[in-house]
Design an enzyme around this catalytic site. Structure first.
Site, PDB file in Angstrom:
ATOM      1  N   TYR A 177       0.907  -1.255   0.020  1.00  0.00           N
ATOM      2  CA  TYR A 177       0.139  -0.023   0.097  1.00  0.00           C
ATOM      3  C   TYR A 177       0.651   1.330   0.034  1.00  0.00           C
ATOM      4  CZ  TYR A 177      -3.570   3.336   1.426  1.00  0.00           C
ATOM      5  OH  TYR A 177      -4.330   4.239   1.754  1.00  0.00           O
ATOM      6  N   TRP A 188       1.406   5.815  -1.334  1.00  0.00           N
ATOM      7  CA  TRP A 188       1.126   7.115  -1.937  1.00  0.00           C
ATOM      8  C   TRP A 188       2.101   7.284  -2.983  1.00  0.00           C
ATOM      9  CZ3 TRP A 188      -2.427  11.194  -3.026  1.00  0.00           C
ATOM     10  CH2 TRP A 188      -3.489  10.928  -2.470  1.00  0.00           C
TER      11      TRP A 188
HETATM   12  N1  LIG Z   1      -2.667   7.693  12.482  1.00  0.00           N
HETATM   13  C1  LIG Z   1      -2.959   7.381  11.324  1.00  0.00           C
HETATM   14  N2  LIG Z   1      -2.499   7.105  10.365  1.00  0.00           N
HETATM   15  C2  LIG Z   1      -2.628   6.951   8.880  1.00  0.00           C
HETATM   16  C3  LIG Z   1      -3.654   7.772   8.746  1.00  0.00           C
HETATM   17  C4  LIG Z   1      -4.334   8.735   9.825  1.00  0.00           C
HETATM   18  O1  LIG Z   1      -5.476   9.262   9.441  1.00  0.00           O
HETATM   19  N3  LIG Z   1      -3.902   8.357  10.995  1.00  0.00           N
HETATM   20  N4  LIG Z   1      -4.148   7.920   7.368  1.00  0.00           N
HETATM   21  C5  LIG Z   1      -3.914   6.577   6.491  1.00  0.00           C
HETATM   22  C6  LIG Z   1      -4.109   6.985   5.042  1.00  0.00           C
HETATM   23  S1  LIG Z   1      -5.600   7.547   4.790  1.00  0.00           S
HETATM   24  C7  LIG Z   1      -3.100   6.806   4.372  1.00  0.00           C
HETATM   25  S2  LIG Z   1      -3.616   7.014   2.680  1.00  0.00           S
HETATM   26  C8  LIG Z   1      -1.797   6.103   4.678  1.00  0.00           C
HETATM   27  C9  LIG Z   1      -0.790   6.852   3.553  1.00  0.00           C
HETATM   28  O2  LIG Z   1       0.405   5.774   3.900  1.00  0.00           O
HETATM   29  P1  LIG Z   1       1.602   5.750   2.872  1.00  0.00           P
HETATM   30  O3  LIG Z   1       0.974   5.947   1.534  1.00  0.00           O
HETATM   31  O4  LIG Z   1       2.460   4.581   3.283  1.00  0.00           O
HETATM   32  O5  LIG Z   1       2.366   7.172   3.017  1.00  0.00           O
HETATM   33  P2  LIG Z   1       3.588   8.040   2.261  1.00  0.00           P
HETATM   34  O6  LIG Z   1       4.264   8.800   3.439  1.00  0.00           O
HETATM   35  O7  LIG Z   1       2.741   8.695   1.095  1.00  0.00           O
HETATM   36  O8  LIG Z   1       4.411   7.019   1.596  1.00  0.00           O
HETATM   37  C10 LIG Z   1       4.770   6.751   0.389  1.00  0.00           C
HETATM   38  C11 LIG Z   1       6.320   6.356   0.241  1.00  0.00           C
HETATM   39  O9  LIG Z   1       6.714   6.180  -0.951  1.00  0.00           O
HETATM   40  C12 LIG Z   1       7.965   6.784  -1.278  1.00  0.00           C
HETATM   41  N5  LIG Z   1       8.051   7.051  -2.678  1.00  0.00           N
HETATM   42  C13 LIG Z   1       8.024   8.139  -3.422  1.00  0.00           C
HETATM   43  N6  LIG Z   1       8.083   8.091  -4.701  1.00  0.00           N
HETATM   44  C14 LIG Z   1       8.362   6.630  -5.010  1.00  0.00           C
HETATM   45  C15 LIG Z   1       8.710   6.000  -5.907  1.00  0.00           C
HETATM   46  O10 LIG Z   1       8.616   6.588  -7.197  1.00  0.00           O
HETATM   47  N7  LIG Z   1       9.165   4.777  -6.000  1.00  0.00           N
HETATM   48  C16 LIG Z   1       9.252   4.099  -4.626  1.00  0.00           C
HETATM   49  N8  LIG Z   1       9.648   2.990  -4.489  1.00  0.00           N
HETATM   50  N9  LIG Z   1       8.858   4.901  -3.507  1.00  0.00           N
HETATM   51  C17 LIG Z   1       8.291   6.096  -3.632  1.00  0.00           C
HETATM   52  C18 LIG Z   1       8.051   8.022  -0.409  1.00  0.00           C
HETATM   53  O11 LIG Z   1       9.179   8.444  -0.136  1.00  0.00           O
HETATM   54  C19 LIG Z   1       7.297   7.668   0.587  1.00  0.00           C
HETATM   55  O12 LIG Z   1       8.228   7.001   1.727  1.00  0.00           O
HETATM   56  O13 LIG Z   1      -1.502   6.436   5.876  1.00  0.00           O
HETATM   57  C20 LIG Z   1      -2.791   5.898   6.807  1.00  0.00           C
HETATM   58  N10 LIG Z   1      -2.087   6.122   8.166  1.00  0.00           N
HETATM   59  N1  LIG Z   2      -2.100  18.305   3.113  1.00  0.00           N
HETATM   60  C1  LIG Z   2      -2.596  16.788   2.995  1.00  0.00           C
HETATM   61  N2  LIG Z   2      -3.651  16.474   2.298  1.00  0.00           N
HETATM   62  C2  LIG Z   2      -3.971  15.296   2.210  1.00  0.00           C
HETATM   63  C3  LIG Z   2      -3.215  14.205   2.876  1.00  0.00           C
HETATM   64  C4  LIG Z   2      -1.963  14.448   3.550  1.00  0.00           C
HETATM   65  O1  LIG Z   2      -1.443  13.854   4.219  1.00  0.00           O
HETATM   66  N3  LIG Z   2      -1.689  15.848   3.523  1.00  0.00           N
HETATM   67  N4  LIG Z   2      -3.776  12.851   2.561  1.00  0.00           N
HETATM   68  C5  LIG Z   2      -4.613  12.531   1.703  1.00  0.00           C
HETATM   69  C6  LIG Z   2      -5.329  11.369   1.935  1.00  0.00           C
HETATM   70  S1  LIG Z   2      -4.559   9.985   1.570  1.00  0.00           S
HETATM   71  C7  LIG Z   2      -6.682  11.125   2.442  1.00  0.00           C
HETATM   72  S2  LIG Z   2      -7.344   9.609   2.847  1.00  0.00           S
HETATM   73  C8  LIG Z   2      -7.349  12.460   2.662  1.00  0.00           C
HETATM   74  C9  LIG Z   2      -7.780  12.481   4.203  1.00  0.00           C
HETATM   75  O2  LIG Z   2      -9.002  13.229   4.472  1.00  0.00           O
HETATM   76  P1  LIG Z   2      -9.718  13.174   5.729  1.00  0.00           P
HETATM   77  O3  LIG Z   2      -9.677  11.798   6.195  1.00  0.00           O
HETATM   78  O4  LIG Z   2     -11.082  13.896   5.527  1.00  0.00           O
HETATM   79  O5  LIG Z   2      -8.789  13.935   6.619  1.00  0.00           O
HETATM   80  P2  LIG Z   2      -8.578  13.949   8.271  1.00  0.00           P
HETATM   81  O6  LIG Z   2      -7.317  14.911   8.730  1.00  0.00           O
HETATM   82  O7  LIG Z   2      -8.211  12.503   8.729  1.00  0.00           O
HETATM   83  O8  LIG Z   2     -10.035  14.351   8.869  1.00  0.00           O
HETATM   84  C10 LIG Z   2     -10.491  15.414   8.459  1.00  0.00           C
HETATM   85  C11 LIG Z   2     -11.342  16.090   9.558  1.00  0.00           C
HETATM   86  O9  LIG Z   2     -12.147  15.106  10.711  1.00  0.00           O
HETATM   87  C12 LIG Z   2     -11.936  15.680  11.792  1.00  0.00           C
HETATM   88  N5  LIG Z   2     -12.324  14.537  12.713  1.00  0.00           N
HETATM   89  C13 LIG Z   2     -11.759  13.668  13.193  1.00  0.00           C
HETATM   90  N6  LIG Z   2     -12.378  12.831  14.074  1.00  0.00           N
HETATM   91  C14 LIG Z   2     -13.631  13.368  13.961  1.00  0.00           C
HETATM   92  C15 LIG Z   2     -14.985  13.174  14.407  1.00  0.00           C
HETATM   93  O10 LIG Z   2     -14.982  12.100  15.395  1.00  0.00           O
HETATM   94  N7  LIG Z   2     -16.158  13.910  14.260  1.00  0.00           N
HETATM   95  C16 LIG Z   2     -15.827  14.916  13.563  1.00  0.00           C
HETATM   96  N8  LIG Z   2     -16.929  15.648  13.336  1.00  0.00           N
HETATM   97  N9  LIG Z   2     -14.471  15.260  12.951  1.00  0.00           N
HETATM   98  C17 LIG Z   2     -13.686  14.390  13.136  1.00  0.00           C
HETATM   99  C18 LIG Z   2     -10.653  16.177  11.997  1.00  0.00           C
HETATM  100  O11 LIG Z   2     -10.462  17.074  13.118  1.00  0.00           O
HETATM  101  C19 LIG Z   2     -10.164  16.743  10.683  1.00  0.00           C
HETATM  102  O12 LIG Z   2     -10.202  18.233  10.724  1.00  0.00           O
HETATM  103  O13 LIG Z   2      -6.623  13.629   2.605  1.00  0.00           O
HETATM  104  C20 LIG Z   2      -5.771  13.773   1.482  1.00  0.00           C
HETATM  105  N10 LIG Z   2      -5.142  14.968   1.582  1.00  0.00           N
HETATM  106 MO   LIG Z   3      -5.649   8.152   2.527  1.00  0.00          MO
END
Ligand SMILES: Nc1nc2c(c(=O)[nH]1)N[C@H]1C(S)=C(S)[C@@H](COP(=O)(O)OP(=O)(O)OC[C@H]3O[C@@H](n4cnc5c(=O)[nH]c(N)nc54)[C@H](O)[C@@H]3O)O[C@H]1N2
Ligand SMILES: Nc1nc2c(c(=O)[nH]1)N[C@H]1C(S)=C(S)[C@@H](COP(=O)(O)OP(=O)(O)OC[C@H]3O[C@@H](n4cnc5c(=O)[nH]c(N)nc54)[C@H](O)[C@@H]3O)O[C@H]1N2
Ligand SMILES: [Mo]
Length: 832
Positions: free
Chosen positions: A157, A159
């Site tokens: 998994y 990004w």
């Molecule tokens: N506590 C908590 N944890 C969360 C979340 C949260 O809300 N709270 N959100 C979750 C969500 S929604 C997501 S999507 C995940 C994201 O989790 P990840 O997708 O694992 O996070 P990234 O930091 O985007 O990791 C991407 C990695 O790919 C590497 N990379 C970039 N380009 C390339 C390339 O061309 N080739 C290779 N091989 N590597 C490359 C980057 O250096 C980076 O280390 O995290 C989850 N974890």
């Molecule tokens: N800058 C930036 N943008 C991103 C990403 C990033 O890492 N950085 N990640 C991307 C990815 S992979 C994803 S999945 C999306 C994630 O997008 P979201 O899942 O929408 O992002 P979060 O920050 O996890 O949560 C959004 C809001 O929900 C609120 N929240 C948390 N718990 C609760 C609750 O119980 N009730 C209510 N009402 N609110 C709550 C948080 O305070 C926050 O303001 O964002 C994308 N965009």
């Molecule tokens: Mo995500």
């Protein structure tokens, strides 16, 4: 994560934003394009000048001097600044780059008994590229022989970077599919709960579907409720390449002076920016809040009876639950208020306001990344049904306005595709397509590694974990992004072999055995669409500079491995980088010319590939007026018999017979309130504060942490933790103090950000700070940098969806009085 096959509507009228060219010109050029066939293109680097490329955060223009990137900025016009745009040079030249192929010392000494317990604490040995390829090939073969495909996990998994050619995860899956198969994953971290429940309720994913056009919202909505979303932050990025339109629409929303309500425990950046009315529920209690609103509507009779009668299934069952006929608990405003901490008065006001005014419920995904995360979005659909505005302009609910420019109308474009991984089911979101032989829900990885043979429930099916002995990861950072890292590391130390492709020494690379030094997307040629939902541009992504050090493309590594394993021709189809790119472009061209034969007024000049590449500019398509006025579910509303939903009843399911049959104790047949495993309202709280781990303002997850954006973000050199002013006073914590945040699962250091913009009792530590253990040999070591996942819980949302619950959990916080150890997250490890 994104839907690459958005349904295109009938095309009627072009919007005269861009000059259209006569259709006949397009056709006459077509033959020239295909006659050119595949040939060599100039991929010579620009030594001094400007070059365009794309990233998750935008279409960028780079200034190059003497063969080095000196600056980067938005190549498109915009009115909202995106701080990520300036990061390119830092990402190329950071000291945290992996320079050579590296193997962990004990692994190199004896791959048969490689001391996995030393991962993260061993020395590293530099090896030649050839030796690294031979070693990986040898260990893959050995594992296939001993354990079969079920012994190799390549779900991987992540990004990664933008670009349809160098898509590391697809490259890996294509490779593993041909090598003999692998264990993959289902679902994703982003919308683990919602995408599963919405399929039952709406017959659609909803979370990755196009939204009612923003233009319609701006024109028709009277009230916009931003419910658990922070679009000003989350719209800084897109899954493909950001076209920035989401932020532009937010600016228009700000200027519209509409009534904006932000329901969020945090008065987040969006709420501050839009000057919204801040309503702060206790985390994880929105389901109760919505029930209180609906009870009020039910007893007052102020709800859309016609809508629920004609468009929903099971409303009577659901309303019996709301009225307390099923469990003797009346879900009235008082009941709700006691759970969610919002006053009864506000709950009653919402019931009346939402019903009387054209209201858009615009939700993010944070609240479904929580225990029983299936419920809040299901409950929101129920609320929207009672309001009765689904399918009307500016009404209903939307689950993707905050993500990848959802709601920016879809252009009529030729769409750039990518390589196949063998068994892609057409029509599915790219992210959710997989060609694995075996799979389990993505966020169950730690449990799967630790429990081979165990069977779990999953959305009505049974899944049995296999015995995994090799992990291959390319493009993700699980040793930071997965929940409950200390537990995860126990699981991570079980397989014999871990291979990681990375440009940087991330925690995941540091905890691997074989690490390949990968190029950044700025060191290779590529191509992408922009906008995810809008498909507004085709973006050329030209290599800006030569490959740093000994870094190689993922494609190169997999091609060389394929040669070792005997399927080079099959893997590469004899094509190099540029030939693939040209093929993707020509396919888009073909699709486009066929499409505009039916809508000539939408034709733009799509030049032959060679010209496009030379031009070094994004190719912008036209948006049909019909898409600008598109309303989600309007056809269903118009005629639910002719345009039924994809649910068993064809209607919106507020009672699901399918879920009923599963007989799960943690997800009922109708949306309902469940107490989370840890929350502020529980008896015998194991810790004092509710922890939210929002998506970061100055990173994309863990990406960009190793750039100068860190200076805008870090407090006293650590990840900031938001704490309410009164709470901080009680705890003797001042602005900028280093604090220790801890619970039974682990402990981290963070920098205190004391503010009134967070509800009392709640703290926020954004996800994505690189895990940085003080003593990597020691289990449960203190993370010096502030990685939120050291503190989060790793249990599933429910048996239905098995999503992660990273917004559920309690922590303690105290001022740190010892001398804090230096952060070493961005320092490369020791080479022996
Ligand atoms: N506590 C908590 N944890 C969360 C979340 C949260 O809300 N709270 N959100 C979750 C969500 S929604 C997501 S999507 C995940 C994201 O989790 P990840 O997708 O694992 O996070 P990234 O930091 O985007 O990791 C991407 C990695 O790919 C590497 N990379 C970039 N380009 C390339 C390339 O061309 N080739 C290779 N091989 N590597 C490359 C980057 O250096 C980076 O280390 O995290 C989850 N974890
Ligand atoms: N800058 C930036 N943008 C991103 C990403 C990033 O890492 N950085 N990640 C991307 C990815 S992979 C994803 S999945 C999306 C994630 O997008 P979201 O899942 O929408 O992002 P979060 O920050 O996890 O949560 C959004 C809001 O929900 C609120 N929240 C948390 N718990 C609760 C609750 O119980 N009730 C209510 N009402 N609110 C709550 C948080 O305070 C926050 O303001 O964002 C994308 N965009
Ligand atoms: Mo995500």
């Amino acid at each position: 994560m994104k839907n690459s096959n958005i349904t295109r509507r009938n095309i009627l009228k072009a919007v005269a934003v861009f000059a259209a060219i006569p259709f006949v010109d397009m056709v006459s050029r077509r033959s020239a394009l295909f006659a050119a066939g595949i040939e060599k293109f100039s991929t010579e680097l620009v030594k001094d000048g400007e070059v365009v490329s794309g990233a998750h955060w935008g279409i960028l223009k780079h200034t190059i001097k003497n063969g080095k990137v000196v600056s980067s900025q938005n190549a498109m016009k915009s009115s909202v600044k995106n701080p990520f745009h300036s990061a390119t040079a830092d990402l190329i030249y950071t000291q945290s780059r992996i320079k050579y192929p590296m193997v962990r010392k004990s692994y190199l000494e004896n791959p048969k008994n490689p001391k996995p317990e030393l991962r993260g604490a061993d020395e590293w040995v530099k090896v030649s590229y050839q030796d690294a390829i031979k070693l990986i090939a040898q260990e893959l073969k050995a594992t296939y022989k001993q354990k079969g495909a079920e012994g190799i996990f390549a779900g991987s998994y992540g990004w990664k970077s933008s670009g349809n050619m160098h898509n590391s995860r697809i490259l890996l899956h294509r490779f593993m599919g041909m090598a003999g198969g692998y264990v993959g994953t289902t679902g994703d971290y982003s919308t683990g709960a919602s995408q599963v429940i919405m399929a039952h309720v709406m017959g659609n994913l909803e979370v990755y579907d196009q939204q009612t056009s923003w233009d319609v919202v701006l024109e028709s909505s009277e009230v916009v409720v931003i419910w658990g979303a922070d679009p000003l932050v989350t719209l800084r990025i897109a899954w493909s390449v950001n076209d920035g339109q989401g932020l532009e629409y937010l600016e228009k929303l700000k200027k519209s002076k509409k009534k904006i309500i932000c329901i969020d425990p945090i008065r987040n950046d969006t709420c501050q920016y839009l000057n919204g009315e801040w309503v702060a529920p206790i985390p994880n209690t929105d389901t109760a809040l919505m029930l209180g609103i609906m009870h009020t509507m039910l007893v007052s009779g102020q709800y859309d009876k016609e809508f629920v009668a004609n468009y929903t299934y099971g409303f009577n069952d659901f309303s019996a639950y709301v009225l307390g006929k099923k469990d003797k608990i009346v879900k009235d405003a008082k009941w709700a208020s006691e759970i969610c901490g919002i006053s009864e008065k506000t709950i009653r006001e919402f019931a009346e306001l939402f019903y009387k005014k054209r209201t858009m419920l615009l939700s993010g995904w944070g609240m479904q990344r929580a225990h029983h995360g299936e419920q809040p979005h299901w409950m929101m659909v129920a609320l929207a049904c009672m309001i009765g505005q689904i399918g009307l302009p500016g009404g209903g609910f939307g689950l993707s306005y905050h993500y990848s420019n959802g709601g920016a109308p879809t252009a009529t474009a030729g769409v750039i595709g990518g390589m196949s991984i063998g068994s892609s089911a057409s029509g599915a979101a790219e992210w959710l397509v997989q060609g694995a032989k075996y799979s389990f829900p993505v966020a169950r990885i730690a449990e799967a590694l630790l429990n081979p043979g165990k069977t779990i429930d999953d959305n009505g099916k049974k899944v049995t974990y296999t015995d995994i002995d090799l992990i291959y990861w390319a493009g993700g950072n699980p040793v930071t992004q997965h929940q409950n890292i200390n537990e995860f590391l126990k699981a991570w130390k079980k397989p014999r072999t871990i291979i990681v492709h990375e440009p940087y020494w991330t925690p995941t690379a540091k905890f691997a055995d074989i690490v390949m030094p990968i190029t950044t997307s700025y060191e290779r040629n590529d191509i992408s669409m922009s906008g995810d939902y809008s498909n507004l541009n085709i973006v050329p992504m030209k290599a800006l500079v030569a490959k740093e050090g000994e870094s190689v493309d993922d494609y190169q590594v997999f091609s060389d491995l394929a040669r070792e394993l005997g399927f080079f021709e099959q893997y590469t189809e004899g094509k190099n980088e540029m030939q693939w790119i040209e093929q993707f472009y020509n396919q888009a061209y073909k699709q486009y010319t066929a499409m505009i034969e039916r809508a000539k007024e939408l034709a733009i000049e799509m030049p032959p590939f060679k010209e496009f590449w030379k031009k070094n500019q994004p190719l912008t398509f036209l948006v049909p007026a019909e898409n600008q006025s598109w309303v989600r579910h309007a056809d269903f509303r118009e005629d639910p018999i002719l345009s039924p939903l994809g649910t068993p009843s064809g209607l919106i399911e507020l009672y699901s017979n399918v879920i009923e049959k599963m007989k799960y104790d943690d997800c009922r047949a109708y949306p309902s309130w469940f107490e989370p495993v840890e929350w502020l309202g529980m008896k015998n709280k194991p810790a004092e504060f509710a922890l939210l781990t929002n998506h970061p303002q100055y990173r994309l997850h863990s990406q960009l942490a190793n750039t100068s954006l860190r200076e805008k973000n870090a407090i006293s050199g650590r990840e900031p933790i938001w704490i309410n002013t009164k709470d901080a006073k009680k705890k003797g914590i001042k602005q900028g103090d280093i604090v220790r945040v801890f619970n039974a699962r682990g402990q981290v250091l963070a920098g205190a950000y004391v503010t009134d913009n967070i509800k009392e009792g709640v703290v926020k530590l954004s996800e994505g700070a690189w895990y940085d253990p003080q003593n990597p040999k020691e289990p449960n070591s203190l993370c010096k940098n502030g990685c939120a996942n050291v503190l989060t819980i790793d249990i599933p949302t429910s048996k239905l969806a098995n999503g992660n619950i990273s917004h559920t959990g309690l922590v303690n916080i105290e001022k740190y009085t010892q001398k804090p150890a230096e952060v070493t997250a961005f320092t490369p490890p020791k080479v022996g």
